[in-house]
Enzyme design. Structure first.
Site, short mmCIF file in Angstrom:
data_model
loop_
_atom_site.label_atom_id
_atom_site.label_comp_id
_atom_site.label_asym_id
_atom_site.label_seq_id
_atom_site.Cartn_x
_atom_site.Cartn_y
_atom_site.Cartn_z
N HIS B 40 48.08 5.30 111.76
CA HIS B 40 47.51 5.19 110.42
C HIS B 40 46.87 6.50 110.04
CE1 HIS B 40 47.13 0.53 110.58
NE2 HIS B 40 48.36 0.96 110.55
N THR B 41 46.83 6.72 108.73
CA THR B 41 46.21 7.95 108.26
C THR B 41 44.73 7.97 108.63
OG1 THR B 41 47.74 7.93 106.42
CG2 THR B 41 45.86 9.39 106.25
N GLN B 42 44.31 8.99 109.32
CA GLN B 42 42.90 9.14 109.68
C GLN B 42 42.20 10.14 108.77
OE1 GLN B 42 41.60 7.28 112.26
NE2 GLN B 42 43.62 6.33 112.29
#
Lengths: 284, 265
Positions: B40-42
């Site tokens: 997931h985009t962090q």
């Protein structure tokens, strides 16, 4: 056993290029009691004849609200209608949630038509046994659509479905040109006159067997708080509309006058009430 | 020792390949480089800075510079951050530019399916686009995988002006002046002072001057900005996005700055 060969499976064409199962489904619509729809520049309305299965029974529900701006009248299998109207309600909610916009009426009708079409093509399914009249108001104005189990939908100025609906159509075809500029009261009166044509000889419209569905601004007989949303009028509130009806034109005497004879010769005569129309008896 | 350079720096697959003896192309299908875990985009990677928008007499005006930064590096200097959607709406994006490109793809698909295919007179206006985007953004944040953007949606339809904000959390709000990112701190007070109460009298040149001034202040103050910008003007006649324009700046005052930098006195 079968009325036709080639009718036991809706995926097989008859040699005449017909799908008999689909045609039988259209017959199911004709078994249901009649519904009439009309449209003016400001309103779209539905009128329906409700049946009751006996003296002690309630009258069947003929109209359903889909959303604030859309309502339907049905003819045919009520249980199939509930499935489709639930689907329509879901579509309407989806449009509200995703776009915060009331669903455009034509897209709603196309959606159920697409659903019905699948049932006319895939093996192991049956067509829906119900037809709809759909009225709705969106930013392109009031609309009236007919949906039928064959998977088609059409927009109309005025239309009727169900038992003896041809008689109502004949009335509507005669008068539809005046509908566009009618006010709500005149539109309802025309609708009631058309619906009356579908009745059997000794029956008449009452507050119990008639339902009226409206989208558009409130009429003079409605409360001032009434919005343009779809509403269904049943029971005592429709008395005022029933009273506006005019006496039915007396059927021409057996020996028509020469003028009447020439008039009926030039214009196509209304088809007589079909003798073989196996209408379900109204028990009221 | 792992003799396959393609494995170096990658996680080991102890259940399957204890000694990492298989080269990448011989591993099982499910053994991706992320060992099957969903990523997931962090954080955003290539980012755009502020977007500014105001209401004016005839509609909405949205401005953004054309820089996409890679960290503090001014990596791409000519990126358009304003995207037209249908005939009535422009979306301006700050934050992750790849997520914005994904949103542009989604919105273009939406216009095709809702307008080009249907062609029934029911078109999407700025309010519908904004509601749709807020649902997309909120759905993604609820999957713990947000689209890392702050978006301004502006437009005019049926004589109604519309201007609203939506961000990576699905938060929405509306006002007659809006700014994202650093601009929310630096430009928003300037815009409010210039616009509030005058939304119905500001002319197009006046509105343009207000935005250009705010962009200039941001270029002086915001280290992730650049002196090239575009302005979208949406009126009853439709949306128009300008070509890339240059900000006029003067740096004479820098001579007099003392206290840091290369001066010796």
């Amino acid at each position: 056993m079968f009325r036709n060969t080639y009718d036991s499976d809706n995926t097989v064409f008859s040699p005449q290029g017909r799908l008999h199962q689909v045609e039988y489904a259209l017959e199911a619509v004709k078994q249901g009691s009649a519904a009439v729809g009309l449209r003016s520049k400001t309103h779209a309305i539905l009128l329906a004849l409700k049946r009751s299965s006996g003296e002690l029974a309630s009258y069947q529900q003929k109209m359903f609200r889909i959303d604030d701006h859309v309502g339907i009248a049905i003819a045919g299998l009520t249980s199939d209608a509930r499935v489709l109207s639930n689907f329509m309600r879901q579509q309407a909610m989806g449009s509200k949630m995703v776009f915060n916009r009331p669903v455009p009426v034509n897209r709603l009708v196309s959606a159920i038509a697409d659903k019905a079409q699948v049932n006319t093509q895939e093996y192991g399914r049956r067509p829906y046994g119900v037809g709809f009249l759909v009225v709705g108001l969106d930013h392109t104005g009031p609309h009236l659509y007919e949906f039928s189990p064959s998977g088609t939908s059409f927009e109309y100025f005025a239309v009727s479905i169900g038992a003896r609906s041809q008689s109502a159509k004949t009335y509507l075809e005669k008068h539809f040109e005046s509908f566009a500029d009618c006010d709500l009261e005149d539109l309802i009166r025309h609708g009631l006159h058309a619906l009356r044509e579908t009745l059997q000889q000794d029956k008449e419209l009452t507050i119990n067997n008639t339902a009226i569905g409206i989208v558009g601004p409130a009429g003079v007989h409605e409360g001032t708080g009434t919005s343009v949303d779809f509403r269904i009028l049943e029971g005592p509130p429709i008395e005022v509309y029933l009273q506006t009806m005019q006496l039915k034109e007396v059927p021409p005497p057996t020996a028509p006058t020469p003028a009447a004879a020439s008039a009926s010769a030039s214009a196509p005569a209304a088809p007589p009430p079909a003798a073989g129309d196996e209408d379900v008896q109204m028990s009221e | 020792m792992d003799h396959f350079p393609t494995n170096w720096g990658r996680p080991k697959y102890d259940n399957f390949d204890t000694s990492a003896t298989y080269p990448l192309h011989n591993r099982g299908q499910n053994q991706s480089t992320t060992s099957g875990a969903t990523q997931h985009t962090q954080q955003p990677i290539v980012t755009g800075t502020s977007v500014l928008a105001i209401k004016f007499k005839d509609g909405i005006m949205i401005a953004a510079d054309t820089l996409a930064s890679y960290g503090s590096l001014a990596r791409f200097k000519g990126v358009q951050r304003l995207h037209p959607v249908g005939d009535y709406t422009v979306v301006g994006a700050s934050g992750d530019m790849s997520d914005f490109q994904y949103l542009q793809h989604i919105l273009d698909g939406l216009v095709i399916s809702e307008e080009t295919t249907a062609q029934d007179g029911h078109t999407l206006g700025p309010a519908e686009i904004h509601e749709y985007l807020s649902q997309v953004m909120y759905a993604r944040r609820s999957k713990m995988n947000p689209l890392w953007n702050s978006l301004l949606v502006g437009g005019v339809k049926d004589g109604q002006r519309f201007l609203a904000y939506v961000d990576l959390l699905g938060v929405t709000y509306s006002a007659s002046t809006l700014a994202t990112g650093y601009g929310a701190y630096i430009a928003q007070p300037l815009l409010r002072k210039a616009v509030e109460g005058r939304e119905n009298t500001l002319t197009e040149p006046e509105a343009r001057a207000i935005l250009e001034n705010a962009l200039r202040v941001l270029f002086y103050r915001d280290a992730r900005s650049i002196n090239q910008y575009q302005i979208a003007t949406i009126t009853a006649n439709g949306a128009e996005i300008s070509a890339s324009l240059k900000l006029e700046t003067s740096w004479g005052f820098a001579e007099g700055i003392r206290g840091y930098g290369a001066q010796t006195q």
